[in-house]
Design a protein around this motif. Structure first.
Motif, short mmCIF file in Angstrom:
data_model
loop_
_atom_site.label_atom_id
_atom_site.label_comp_id
_atom_site.label_asym_id
_atom_site.label_seq_id
_atom_site.Cartn_x
_atom_site.Cartn_y
_atom_site.Cartn_z
N LYS A 37 -5.22 -34.00 -20.71
CA LYS A 37 -3.88 -33.93 -21.28
C LYS A 37 -3.33 -32.50 -21.31
O LYS A 37 -2.16 -32.29 -20.97
CB LYS A 37 -3.89 -34.50 -22.69
N ASP A 38 -4.13 -31.56 -21.76
CA ASP A 38 -3.63 -30.20 -21.91
C ASP A 38 -3.68 -29.41 -20.61
O ASP A 38 -2.65 -28.93 -20.12
CB ASP A 38 -4.42 -29.46 -22.99
N VAL A 39 -4.87 -29.27 -20.04
CA VAL A 39 -5.01 -28.49 -18.81
C VAL A 39 -4.34 -29.21 -17.64
O VAL A 39 -3.55 -28.62 -16.91
CB VAL A 39 -6.49 -28.18 -18.51
N GLY A 40 -4.63 -30.48 -17.46
CA GLY A 40 -4.02 -31.23 -16.36
C GLY A 40 -2.51 -31.30 -16.47
O GLY A 40 -1.80 -31.12 -15.49
N GLY A 41 -2.02 -31.56 -17.68
CA GLY A 41 -0.58 -31.63 -17.90
C GLY A 41 0.10 -30.29 -17.69
O GLY A 41 1.17 -30.21 -17.09
N GLY A 42 -0.54 -29.24 -18.18
CA GLY A 42 0.01 -27.90 -17.98
C GLY A 42 0.07 -27.52 -16.51
O GLY A 42 1.07 -26.98 -16.04
N ARG A 43 -1.01 -27.81 -15.78
CA ARG A 43 -1.03 -27.51 -14.34
C ARG A 43 0.07 -28.31 -13.62
O ARG A 43 0.74 -27.77 -12.75
CB ARG A 43 -2.39 -27.85 -13.74
N ALA A 44 0.23 -29.57 -14.00
CA ALA A 44 1.26 -30.41 -13.36
C ALA A 44 2.67 -29.86 -13.62
O ALA A 44 3.56 -30.05 -12.80
CB ALA A 44 1.14 -31.85 -13.86
N ALA A 45 2.84 -29.18 -14.75
CA ALA A 45 4.13 -28.61 -15.08
C ALA A 45 4.31 -27.20 -14.52
O ALA A 45 5.34 -26.57 -14.73
CB ALA A 45 4.30 -28.57 -16.61
N GLY A 46 3.31 -26.70 -13.81
CA GLY A 46 3.40 -25.38 -13.21
C GLY A 46 3.05 -24.24 -14.15
O GLY A 46 3.41 -23.10 -13.90
N LEU A 47 2.36 -24.55 -15.24
CA LEU A 47 1.98 -23.53 -16.22
C LEU A 47 0.59 -22.99 -15.94
O LEU A 47 -0.25 -23.68 -15.36
CB LEU A 47 1.99 -24.13 -17.62
N ARG A 48 0.33 -21.77 -16.38
CA ARG A 48 -1.03 -21.27 -16.38
C ARG A 48 -1.73 -21.88 -17.59
O ARG A 48 -1.07 -22.21 -18.58
CB ARG A 48 -1.04 -19.75 -16.46
N THR A 49 -3.04 -22.07 -17.51
CA THR A 49 -3.73 -22.82 -18.55
C THR A 49 -4.93 -22.09 -19.12
O THR A 49 -5.59 -21.31 -18.44
CB THR A 49 -4.21 -24.18 -18.01
N VAL A 50 -5.17 -22.36 -20.40
CA VAL A 50 -6.36 -21.88 -21.09
C VAL A 50 -7.00 -23.10 -21.75
O VAL A 50 -6.35 -23.81 -22.52
CB VAL A 50 -6.02 -20.84 -22.18
N TRP A 51 -8.25 -23.35 -21.39
CA TRP A 51 -8.99 -24.47 -21.98
C TRP A 51 -9.86 -23.93 -23.11
O TRP A 51 -10.66 -23.02 -22.92
CB TRP A 51 -9.86 -25.15 -20.93
N ILE A 52 -9.68 -24.49 -24.30
CA ILE A 52 -10.53 -24.15 -25.43
C ILE A 52 -11.71 -25.11 -25.40
O ILE A 52 -11.60 -26.27 -25.78
CB ILE A 52 -9.77 -24.25 -26.76
N ASN A 53 -12.84 -24.62 -24.91
CA ASN A 53 -14.06 -25.43 -24.80
C ASN A 53 -14.80 -25.32 -26.12
O ASN A 53 -15.47 -24.34 -26.41
CB ASN A 53 -14.92 -24.93 -23.65
#
Length: 61
Positions: A16-32
Motif C-alpha cells: 500500500k505505501d511503497v507500491g502506491g507511492g512508486r505508482a504515483a511517481g514518489l520516492r519512497t521510504v519503507w519503515i521496516n
C-alpha cells in the motif's frame, strides 16, 4: 515538472505505501518494523523508525 516531483511516501506497508507511492511517481521510504519477514521491495530507502525517515528527508533539502 510532474505533480509528484520532489514528493515522498513514507510507510510501513510494502504494497500500500511503497507500491502506491512508486505508482504515483514518489520516492519512497519503507519503515521496516521487523513485524514481517523481509520481502523483496523497491523502496528507495529502508529505515526502522520515523526519526530515521526524517533524517533522510532533511538530507534532501
Amino acid at each position: 515538472m510532474a505533480l509528484a516531483d520532489g514528493g515522498w511516501m513514507i510507510g510501513d506497508d510494502l504494497v500500500k505505501d511503497v507500491g502506491g507511492g512508486r505508482a504515483a511517481g514518489l520516492r519512497t521510504v519503507w519503515i521496516n518494523r521487523g513485524i514481517r519477514r523481509y520481502r523483496e521491495h523497491d523502496a528507495d530507502h529502508i529505515v526502522t523508525d520515523v526519526l530515521q525517515a526524517m533524517e533522510i528527508l532533511q538530507g534532501e533539502r
